[in-house]
Design a protein around this motif. Structure first.
Motif, PDB file in Angstrom:
ATOM      1  N   ASP A 168      70.747  35.946 149.965  1.00 48.23           N
ATOM      2  CA  ASP A 168      71.830  34.960 149.952  1.00 48.23           C
ATOM      3  C   ASP A 168      72.610  34.985 151.260  1.00 48.23           C
ATOM      4  OD1 ASP A 168      71.113  34.260 147.378  1.00 48.23           O
ATOM      5  OD2 ASP A 168      72.597  35.561 146.421  1.00 48.23           O
ATOM      6  N   GLU A 169      72.686  36.137 151.905  1.00 47.13           N
ATOM      7  CA  GLU A 169      73.448  36.258 153.153  1.00 47.13           C
ATOM      8  C   GLU A 169      72.566  36.184 154.391  1.00 47.13           C
ATOM      9  OE1 GLU A 169      76.840  39.108 153.429  1.00 47.13           O
ATOM     10  OE2 GLU A 169      76.049  39.840 151.525  1.00 47.13           O
ATOM     11  N   ALA A 170      71.391  36.810 154.348  1.00 48.45           N
ATOM     12  CA  ALA A 170      70.559  36.937 155.545  1.00 48.45           C
ATOM     13  C   ALA A 170      69.460  35.888 155.629  1.00 48.45           C
ATOM     14  CB  ALA A 170      69.949  38.334 155.608  1.00 48.45           C
ATOM     15  N   GLY A 171      69.313  35.052 154.596  1.00 50.62           N
ATOM     16  CA  GLY A 171      68.338  33.976 154.652  1.00 50.62           C
ATOM     17  C   GLY A 171      66.931  34.396 154.266  1.00 50.62           C
ATOM     18  N   VAL A 172      65.953  33.635 154.754  1.00 51.29           N
ATOM     19  CA  VAL A 172      64.556  33.840 154.388  1.00 51.29           C
ATOM     20  C   VAL A 172      64.059  35.172 154.952  1.00 51.29           C
ATOM     21  CG1 VAL A 172      62.214  32.933 154.592  1.00 51.29           C
ATOM     22  CG2 VAL A 172      64.143  31.366 154.318  1.00 51.29           C
ATOM     23  N   CYS A 173      63.255  35.876 154.155  1.00 51.37           N
ATOM     24  CA  CYS A 173      62.739  37.183 154.564  1.00 51.37           C
ATOM     25  C   CYS A 173      61.226  37.168 154.761  1.00 51.37           C
ATOM     26  CB  CYS A 173      63.130  38.230 153.525  1.00 51.37           C
ATOM     27  SG  CYS A 173      62.587  39.904 153.906  1.00 51.37           S
ATOM     28  N   ILE A 174      60.478  36.730 153.746  1.00 53.12           N
ATOM     29  CA  ILE A 174      59.014  36.789 153.800  1.00 53.12           C
ATOM     30  C   ILE A 174      58.436  35.426 153.426  1.00 53.12           C
ATOM     31  CG2 ILE A 174      56.927  37.956 152.989  1.00 53.12           C
ATOM     32  CD1 ILE A 174      58.692  40.287 152.105  1.00 53.12           C
ATOM     33  N   VAL A 175      57.481  34.954 154.218  1.00 58.56           N
ATOM     34  CA  VAL A 175      56.799  33.680 153.988  1.00 58.56           C
ATOM     35  C   VAL A 175      55.296  33.924 154.078  1.00 58.56           C
ATOM     36  CG1 VAL A 175      56.421  31.338 154.860  1.00 58.56           C
ATOM     37  CG2 VAL A 175      58.719  32.334 154.912  1.00 58.56           C
ATOM     38  N   ARG A 176      54.554  33.287 153.184  1.00 54.30           N
ATOM     39  CA  ARG A 176      53.094  33.395 153.225  1.00 54.30           C
ATOM     40  C   ARG A 176      52.489  32.049 153.594  1.00 54.30           C
ATOM     41  NH1 ARG A 176      48.932  36.626 149.260  1.00 54.30           N
ATOM     42  NH2 ARG A 176      47.179  36.446 150.668  1.00 54.30           N
ATOM     43  N   ASP A 177      51.439  32.118 154.387  1.00 53.04           N
ATOM     44  CA  ASP A 177      50.726  30.937 154.875  1.00 53.04           C
ATOM     45  C   ASP A 177      49.241  31.162 154.610  1.00 53.04           C
ATOM     46  OD1 ASP A 177      49.563  28.881 156.298  1.00 53.04           O
ATOM     47  OD2 ASP A 177      50.490  29.384 158.222  1.00 53.04           O
ATOM     48  N   ARG A 178      48.770  30.714 153.442  1.00 51.81           N
ATOM     49  CA  ARG A 178      47.381  30.977 153.066  1.00 51.81           C
ATOM     50  C   ARG A 178      46.401  30.220 153.949  1.00 51.81           C
ATOM     51  NH1 ARG A 178      46.859  33.441 148.040  1.00 51.81           N
ATOM     52  NH2 ARG A 178      48.787  33.605 146.847  1.00 51.81           N
ATOM     53  N   GLY A 179      46.769  29.022 154.358  1.00 53.86           N
ATOM     54  CA  GLY A 179      45.848  28.200 155.143  1.00 53.86           C
ATOM     55  C   GLY A 179      45.462  28.846 156.459  1.00 53.86           C
ATOM     56  N   ARG A 180      46.432  29.442 157.134  1.00 55.81           N
ATOM     57  CA  ARG A 180      46.153  30.085 158.423  1.00 55.81           C
ATOM     58  C   ARG A 180      46.037  31.604 158.309  1.00 55.81           C
ATOM     59  NH1 ARG A 180      46.046  26.789 162.692  1.00 55.81           N
ATOM     60  NH2 ARG A 180      47.037  24.738 162.532  1.00 55.81           N
ATOM     61  N   ARG A 181      46.091  32.117 157.070  1.00 49.32           N
ATOM     62  CA  ARG A 181      45.957  33.551 156.810  1.00 49.32           C
ATOM     63  C   ARG A 181      46.998  34.344 157.596  1.00 49.32           C
ATOM     64  NH1 ARG A 181      41.285  31.963 158.654  1.00 49.32           N
ATOM     65  NH2 ARG A 181      41.166  33.645 160.202  1.00 49.32           N
ATOM     66  N   GLN A 182      48.252  33.911 157.447  1.00 46.18           N
ATOM     67  CA  GLN A 182      49.367  34.542 158.139  1.00 46.18           C
ATOM     68  C   GLN A 182      50.461  34.928 157.135  1.00 46.18           C
ATOM     69  OE1 GLN A 182      49.625  34.585 161.859  1.00 46.18           O
ATOM     70  NE2 GLN A 182      47.486  33.925 161.770  1.00 46.18           N
ATOM     71  N   VAL A 183      51.159  36.012 157.438  1.00 49.27           N
ATOM     72  CA  VAL A 183      52.374  36.391 156.721  1.00 49.27           C
ATOM     73  C   VAL A 183      53.487  36.496 157.754  1.00 49.27           C
ATOM     74  CG1 VAL A 183      53.504  38.110 155.260  1.00 49.27           C
ATOM     75  CG2 VAL A 183      51.047  37.667 154.989  1.00 49.27           C
ATOM     76  N   TYR A 184      54.645  35.941 157.427  1.00 53.69           N
ATOM     77  CA  TYR A 184      55.786  35.955 158.335  1.00 53.69           C
ATOM     78  C   TYR A 184      56.910  36.769 157.685  1.00 53.69           C
ATOM     79  CZ  TYR A 184      53.081  31.788 159.620  1.00 53.69           C
ATOM     80  OH  TYR A 184      52.062  30.919 159.938  1.00 53.69           O
TER      81      TYR A 184
END
Length: 306
Positions: A215-231
């Motif tokens: 809630d304070e620090a925003g987005v932490c982890i994102v997954r991108d299956r199409g490009r096989r990436q984790v952010y």
């Protein structure tokens, strides 16, 4: 299984002192299995500390992992000896014809610069493109995550009025994600950023899944299956005192800096901080490596052909 790293890497003694089983290169050669090949593109200024952070986590998984340390050829780091880089790191140009099951791209102390002004931006862009043909799955950390999202989708980063700095509570957004298996509903994550990638920009891109946020620090982890990436925009790999070291450094330089939030006991910088996030750091890396192991081709020549 243990992690395979160079026999003389300084991190070896530190990790062995923690009780981690570290395999010697001669021992690994005798085992009739295919280890996972993981490369670490280390863009952090304190190379040896970052080597320990990630080797500790990778080496705690039950699989044999061969770790390759990678550096950029277009920029020479200045915070580590040239001999250390020559002994243990390979320039990306030297390994770009090889295949890897996984790649970790670390953060870098360049987040306030426009991406195109970073000295090694052209090479980083080539590396991100290379992951699509030569790496099965990539885990991008902090600036590495921002840079990858910008390269692939032109998702911008935004300068913050004040640095987000502290140990912030986060919560799961995407329930039942394999990357968050075993995570508590609420978990602390070290955050140290002058910029952010916003949820509003991320949700505009089809195929990007937000897995965890604060809630304070925003987005932490994102997954991108199409490009096989984790952010991963923050730093579960940090030691207990890493935020303290950053704070003490800034104070000694006379910079205006508030103590990291929710970090010191009783918010008292004179007290020793406790590591309350390491279990989730191990979970994230173990889940990521397990996901790679379950899905990467056994024949490494097939990586990138799907």
């Amino acid at each position: 299984m243990p992690i395979k790293i160079p026999d003389t890497l300084p991190a070896r003694k530190f990790l062995e002192g923690e009780g981690l089983v570290v395999m010697r290169e001669s021992e690994a050669a005798r085992q009739d299995i295919r280890p996972l090949r993981i490369a670490l593109l280390n863009l952090m200024p304190l190379k040896e500390k970052t080597e320990i952070h990630f080797s500790r986590l990778i080496g705690a998984t039950p699989l044999q992992v061969e770790l390759t340390l990678v550096t950029t050829g277009s920029y020479t780091p200045t915070n580590v000896s040239k001999q250390h880089m020559l002994d243990f790191y390979k320039p990306w140009e030297e390994i770009k014809d090889q295949k890897f099951d996984g790649l970790i791209v670390t953060g870098a102390p360049v987040e306030t610069l426009p991406f195109e002004d970073v000295a090694y931006w052209e090479e980083i862009s080539n590396i991100f493109d290379w992951t699509q043909s030569n790496v099965f799955n990539t885990l991008n950390i902090c600036w590495g995550a921002q840079a990858a999202l910008y390269h692939f989708y032109q998702v911008p980063k935004h300068q913050l009025d004040d640095k987000i700095f502290g140990l912030f509570p986060h919560h799961i957004v995407k329930k039942h994600s394999i990357l968050l298996r075993g995570f508590a509903d609420s978990f602390p994550v070290p955050v140290s950023r002058h910029t952010e990638t916003t949820k509003e920009d991320i949700v505009k891109v089809p195929g990007l899944e937000i897995l965890a946020e604060s809630d304070e620090a925003g987005v932490c982890i994102v997954r991108d299956r199409g490009r096989r990436q984790v952010y991963m925009f923050n730093h579960l790999e940090y030691d207990a005192t890493t935020l303290k070291d950053e704070y003490d450094r800034d104070v000694s330089q006379g910079l205006e800096i508030n103590p990291p939030k929710y970090y010191f006991p009783q918010d008292d910088p004179s007290q020793v901080p406790l590591n309350t996030w390491r279990a989730h750091a191990h979970l994230l890396i173990a889940n990521w490596i397990n996901d790679v192991y379950q899905n990467t081709p056994f024949n490494m020549d097939d990586i990138g052909r799907e």
